[in-house]
Design an enzyme around this catalytic site. Structure first.
Site, PDB file in Angstrom:
ATOM      1  N   GLY A   1      26.065  -5.529   4.998  1.00  0.00           N
ATOM      2  CA  GLY A   1      26.533  -4.931   3.563  1.00  0.00           C
ATOM      3  C   GLY A   1      27.895  -5.596   3.762  1.00  0.00           C
ATOM      4  O   GLY A   1      29.142  -5.651   2.494  1.00  0.00           O
TER       5      GLY A   1
ATOM      6  N   ASP B   1      31.388  -9.305  21.420  1.00  0.00           N
ATOM      7  CA  ASP B   1      30.219  -9.926  20.268  1.00  0.00           C
ATOM      8  C   ASP B   1      31.002 -11.024  20.472  1.00  0.00           C
ATOM      9  O   ASP B   1      31.127 -11.500  19.022  1.00  0.00           O
ATOM     10  CB  ASP B   1      30.754  -8.811  19.159  1.00  0.00           C
ATOM     11  CG  ASP B   1      29.273 -10.002  17.867  1.00  0.00           C
ATOM     12  OD1 ASP B   1      28.359 -10.233  18.545  1.00  0.00           O
ATOM     13  OD2 ASP B   1      29.212 -10.005  17.658  1.00  0.00           O
TER      14      ASP B   1
ATOM     15  N   ARG C   1      28.496 -13.591   5.215  1.00  0.00           N
ATOM     16  CA  ARG C   1      28.201 -12.704   4.905  1.00  0.00           C
ATOM     17  C   ARG C   1      28.695 -11.718   6.374  1.00  0.00           C
ATOM     18  O   ARG C   1      27.554 -12.539   7.733  1.00  0.00           O
ATOM     19  CB  ARG C   1      26.450 -12.305   4.595  1.00  0.00           C
ATOM     20  CG  ARG C   1      27.145 -12.395   2.871  1.00  0.00           C
ATOM     21  CD  ARG C   1      25.364 -13.242   2.680  1.00  0.00           C
ATOM     22  NE  ARG C   1      25.484 -13.258   1.091  1.00  0.00           N
ATOM     23  CZ  ARG C   1      25.830 -14.754   0.255  1.00  0.00           C
ATOM     24  NH1 ARG C   1      25.695 -16.104   1.099  1.00  0.00           N
ATOM     25  NH2 ARG C   1      25.038 -15.169  -1.148  1.00  0.00           N
ATOM     26  N   GLY C   2      28.073 -10.325   6.512  1.00  0.00           N
ATOM     27  CA  GLY C   2      28.173  -9.680   8.118  1.00  0.00           C
ATOM     28  C   GLY C   2      26.900  -8.792   8.155  1.00  0.00           C
ATOM     29  O   GLY C   2      25.946  -8.703   6.515  1.00  0.00           O
ATOM     30  N   ALA C   3      26.504  -8.206   8.869  1.00  0.00           N
ATOM     31  CA  ALA C   3      25.633  -7.220   8.977  1.00  0.00           C
ATOM     32  C   ALA C   3      27.066  -5.865   8.203  1.00  0.00           C
ATOM     33  O   ALA C   3      27.530  -5.620   8.176  1.00  0.00           O
ATOM     34  CB  ALA C   3      25.592  -6.804  10.147  1.00  0.00           C
TER      35      ALA C   3
ATOM     36  N   LYS D   1      37.588 -10.429   3.981  1.00  0.00           N
ATOM     37  CA  LYS D   1      36.607  -9.358   4.289  1.00  0.00           C
ATOM     38  C   LYS D   1      36.542  -7.782   3.529  1.00  0.00           C
ATOM     39  O   LYS D   1      37.153  -7.246   3.687  1.00  0.00           O
ATOM     40  CB  LYS D   1      36.897  -9.205   5.726  1.00  0.00           C
ATOM     41  CG  LYS D   1      35.633  -8.373   6.188  1.00  0.00           C
ATOM     42  CD  LYS D   1      35.279  -8.541   7.588  1.00  0.00           C
ATOM     43  CE  LYS D   1      34.347  -7.901   8.473  1.00  0.00           C
ATOM     44  NZ  LYS D   1      34.917  -7.460  10.725  1.00  0.00           N
TER      45      LYS D   1
END
Length: 911
Positions: free
Chosen positions: A520, A625, A516-518, A536
């Site tokens: 949603g 990042d 899971r990522g930022a 993804k």
């Protein structure tokens, strides 16, 4: 007269209905105009007022204004912070009480009480200024600004008040502190608006989620880029404030990603910390301290148990400010302090932005009690002390917001109508009612005609069965098209049944979640044309992000150390990207000792990561990042070897041709604790690709140390980054590998970006040399030095500092058989680096002729032989490499140094 009457009878009532339809068509643009009741107004910290569609969250327009809070940019002397939600004031540090404390009055109350002064002789002055401005609800254009000098007929008539507070000290000529606070004239909406829609925001960023309070399903999300300070609705010709709940960014993601929706419990007036015990977690009310362009601010926020908190009363730095002994402001009747006490940081940290130590989530602070405002009490107000003490708990309106039991809410008729049908007003409803009456009359007319003519067909004579079927299908499509946006589209399958979802060429199981990522974002295990892939899934609102990420992937994925991209598909609610499926992340590689590493040694992992990063930089792409979670392990291949790939291009930036830096207008990219210091320093410079080198340096130390971070624990990590104070204790051991690694990591973590090496230079560093290359380098250096004079600059550079390199006398640290063999042919100076290299070269050339005892001592060529010397002289390789840098352009040394364009490197650290 007969002909006109006959003509009227021919189209009555059909002709009249057609005329009405024509008239309504001319009025169509007026019917479809945007009404204020259909909009949700959101104010952000930068002073902007955004208008969003209540049902979809789409941004209609934005009106820009001055920031809500304007105060000192740096916390150097005065440490007063404001809450943009209500103007509450907080102070950092007093004479006898350190840490963050809450003042028992707000900025509006202080302005009302001014002029006033505190007991330590500090004078407060305040000023209030009211203004009106008019906004077109259709375009958001501000038509004019109204003052007391004139009036106008408004469309959206919005009032705003500006409060300015200044602090003066007669003992010093300079202004001690001043701040400006602005808020809209918007009373809290009566009733229970939270029962229809609940609004959640994240502190420190502009993420806004609107939730169905019955099911907890997220209706829509909107990222405004700047922290939200207020949410409003238009009700009865005025702006009214709606309650909203502010949560930590990680907490909001935690709640959404853990249950797939906002699953908050029903509650009443109990303490917030106990309300979430049924969720197997715990949310605590905290005070978040953040920083935007206008200065520092504070905001109340709920956090879960996994968020680090700054303890109450924590001393951030020794204070050397003035003393104030004659102070009457007291905390709980025991401790004394003053809101005007100056806060200073140590002289060694003033040049650095040590105020970043403030940023984070603080435990609710104590309240400073004072009699200052009692001189001018505020009429009709609860006492400041009582209100301040109650403010430590979540307001009751929050608990109504969190009430998620499915009930039939009793909404106001205006609210229900405006929320459900945002485009309909009173005139529109009247026109619709009139049209319905005419349609009913038309149906009655047809039925009467049918009764009078029994031979007439049952349906309209000009519609065949196929035409009627097509009409039914069109009506069904219209019903689906105009379905309320608040009702989420039903998927074609039951997710609980574990059936795969198919979108174009991509298929995946929604229950097989890989990560899971930022925002949603989810990653599922899926299939693309028979190949196992990672799917993804991003929200529909992230189209720009998806397009940019796909473009960068398509441009860069031809490198083996960059995640491979396959295809993109689009659904009604989400975008889907098919990517290369990897088996683990770098974080798992480091922290899971049982993980199969597929032959990947730590230095190999770092080398492949830097190879991928160098490829990105060659394409003018800055990742922005880099962190262990974004470095993935793919494989194994046919030989059983794994491969390292760089992933997550959501924050990547493609630099235009001719530019080497990027701006920060769109926000600060990266993850806290892994970001370069120049991304957070004020005033901000234009960062370059050196931000990736800094993040990579953090990753290097994380891998080489077995999971440690060079800047300590997460709570103080970003502050340590800003101060340029890494702790590299895990690489301090005097061994060859750690000495070489320390040199590279220290250079990559340089505080100044211009002092960091390029990606090409990192790849050329001796850390990544094989044993054979190390031995060949020593041999080439020794051969080159044979032609150099003893007093020449090259030999002098090599012999400088030789005392530490050879450990006083290298004769004392080699084995007796090797010493005896060396003395057979010539004499060597034990204090000379040049002679040590000469001895190594001679024994390597005549290795097969050496006695068996000496060969056994030296070990096998090349690994055993070179390790025999580097283990005894850990500094030898780095020292020689630095001394020979002047020969980097010579053809013999090209394999050992980066190309001239890649040779950005700080001066060597003296050892």
């Amino acid at each position: 007269m007969a002909r006109p009457v006959q003509r009227f009878q021919l189209w009555s009532p059909l002709g009249f209905l057609l005329q009405l339809v024509t008239l309504l068509g001319k009025l169509g643009p007026q019917v479809q105009s945007v009404r204020p009741e259909s909009l949700l107004f959101v104010s952000t910290l930068d002073g902007s007022l955004h208008a969003l569609n209540k049902q979809t969250g789409d941004l209609k327009w934005t009106v820009k204004d001055d920031p809500i809070i304007q105060g000192p940019m740096y916390v150097t002397e005065m440490a007063f912070l404001s809450d943009p939600a209500d103007g509450s004031l907080y102070v950092l540090g007093t004479q006898k009480q350190q840490g963050l404390m809450k003042l028992p009055f707000t900025i509006p109350e202080l302005v009302h009480a001014s002029p006033c002064r505190s007991s330590d002789g500090v004078f407060y002055t305040g000023r209030k200024q009211d203004a009106w401005f008019v906004v077109d609800p259709e375009s958001g254009e501000t038509q004019m600004t109204l003052t007391t000098e004139g009036l106008s007929t408004p469309q959206l008539f919005i009032g705003r008040t500006q409060y300015t507070v200044s602090m003066h000290d007669l003992r010093t000529p300079a202004l001690r502190w001043n701040t400006t606070y602005r808020r809209y004239s918007a009373p809290l909406l009566n009733g229970s608006p939270g029962k229809y829609m609940s609004h959640l925001t994240s502190c420190g960023m502009g993420l806004l989620l609107t939730v169905d309070p019955g099911s907890g399903i997220v209706l829509w999300t909107q990222d405004l880029g700047v922290p939200v300070t207020g949410i409003y609705t238009w009700h009865q010709d005025g702006l009214h404030q709606l309650p909203h709940l502010t949560l930590a960014r990680d907490t909001l993601h935690f709640l959404v990603l853990r249950w797939g929706h906002i699953r908050l419990p029903a509650s009443s007036y109990q303490d917030t910390a106990t309300q979430f015990s049924s969720l197997d977690t715990q949310l605590l009310m905290t005070l978040y301290v953040g920083k935007e362009e206008a200065g520092f601010y504070v905001s109340k926020a709920l956090v879960h148990a996994g968020v680090a908190l700054v303890p109450r009363g924590l001393t951030l730095a020794p204070m050397d400010g003035p003393t104030t002994d004659e102070v009457t402001l007291q905390v709980s009747g025991e401790r004394e302090g003053s809101p005007s006490t100056a806060v200073r940081y140590p002289s060694g940290s003033v040049a650095l932005p040590s105020q970043w130590l403030l940023i984070g989530y603080h435990e609710p602070p104590p309240v400073l009690h004072t009699t200052m405002l009692r001189v001018h009490p505020i009429p009709g107000k609860v006492s400041a002390e009582t209100r301040a003490s109650e403010d430590l708990h979540a307001p009751p309106v929050f608990f109504e917001l969190l009430n998620l039991r499915r009930e039939d809410p009793e909404l106001h008729p205006e609210e229900k109508a405006s929320d459900s049908y945002p485009g309909l007003g009173s005139q529109d409803l009247l026109a619709a009612t009139f049209t319905a009456i005419l349609l009913g009359a038309w149906v009655l007319y047809l039925m009467r005609q049918q009764q009078q003519s029994p031979s007439a067909p049952a349906g309209p004579p000009d519609l065949s069965q196929d035409a009627q079927g097509q009409l039914s299908r069109d009506i069904l499509q219209d019903q689906r098209r105009f379905q309320s946006p608040s009702e989420p589209a039903q998927p074609p399958h039951d997710p609980e049944a574990g059936q795969p979802t198919v979108v174009g060429k991509i298929s995946f199981n929604p229950k097989d979640v890989l990560g899971r990522g930022a925002g949603g974002t989810f990653v599922f295990r899926g299939q693309f044309e028979g190949r196992a892939v990672a799917v993804k899934r991003l929200l529909r609102e992230c189209f720009g992000l998806v397009r940019r990420e796909v473009q960068l992937l398509q441009e860069s994925d031809r490198h083996p150390n960059v995640l491979r991209y396959f295809c993109t598909e689009h659904g009604p609610q989400f975008h889907y990207i098919a990517l290369e499926l990897c088996q683990a992340s770098l974080q798992e590689y480091v922290e899971s000792p049982d993980l199969d590493r597929w032959g990947l040694e730590p230095t190999t992992v770092l080398q492949q990561m830097m190879s991928g990063l160098a490829h990105l930089h060659s394409l003018h792409i800055v990742h922005r990042d880099l962190k262990p979670a974004n470095i993935l392990m793919a494989g194994p291949d046919s030989q059983g070897q794994g491969r390292v790939v760089i992933s997550d291009f959501g924050l990547c930036k493609k630099l235009p041709v001719g530019r080497c830096s990027f701006s920060l207008h769109s926000g600060i990219p990266g993850t806290e604790g892994w970001m370069a210091p120049e991304l957070l320093q004020l005033p901000p410079d234009s960062p370059t690709s050196a931000v990736d080198i800094f993040s990579a340096g953090c990753v290097f130390y994380y891998v080489l140390s077995g999971g440690s971070h060079p800047f300590g624990e997460s709570l103080y990590r970003q502050a340590n980054i800003l101060s340029g104070d890494p702790c590299l204790a895990q690489l301090q051991e005097e061994t060859h590998d750690k000495v070489v690694a320390l040199d590279l990591v220290r250079a990559m973590l340089s505080l100044l970006p211009q002092d960091r090496p390029s990606a090409g230079w990192v790849l050329a560093h001796p850390l990544f040399w094989s044993r054979a290359k190390e031995l060949q380098f020593f041999q080439d250096v020794s051969d080159w030095l044979e032609k150099e004079p003893d007093q020449g600059p090259l030999v002098s550079a090599l012999e400088a500092g030789s005392y530490k390199v050879v450990r006083e006398d290298w004769h004392k640290h080699i084995s007796a058989p090797l010493q005896a063999d060396l003395k057979r042919f010539r004499s060597y100076k034990g204090t000379s680096v040049r002679d040590l290299l000469r001895a190594m070269r001679n024994k390597k050339h005549h290795y097969r002729e050496l006695p068996a005892e000496v060969r056994q001592t030296l070990g096998q060529l090349p690994a055993g032989f070179i390790q025999y010397f580097t283990q005894r002289f850990p500094r030898l390789l780095l020292h020689t490499h630095r001394a020979m840098r002047t020969c980097a352009s010579e053809s013999l040394f090209l394999p050992y140094y980066p190309p001239a364009l890649e040779a950005r490197r700080p001066d060597a650290t003296k050892s």
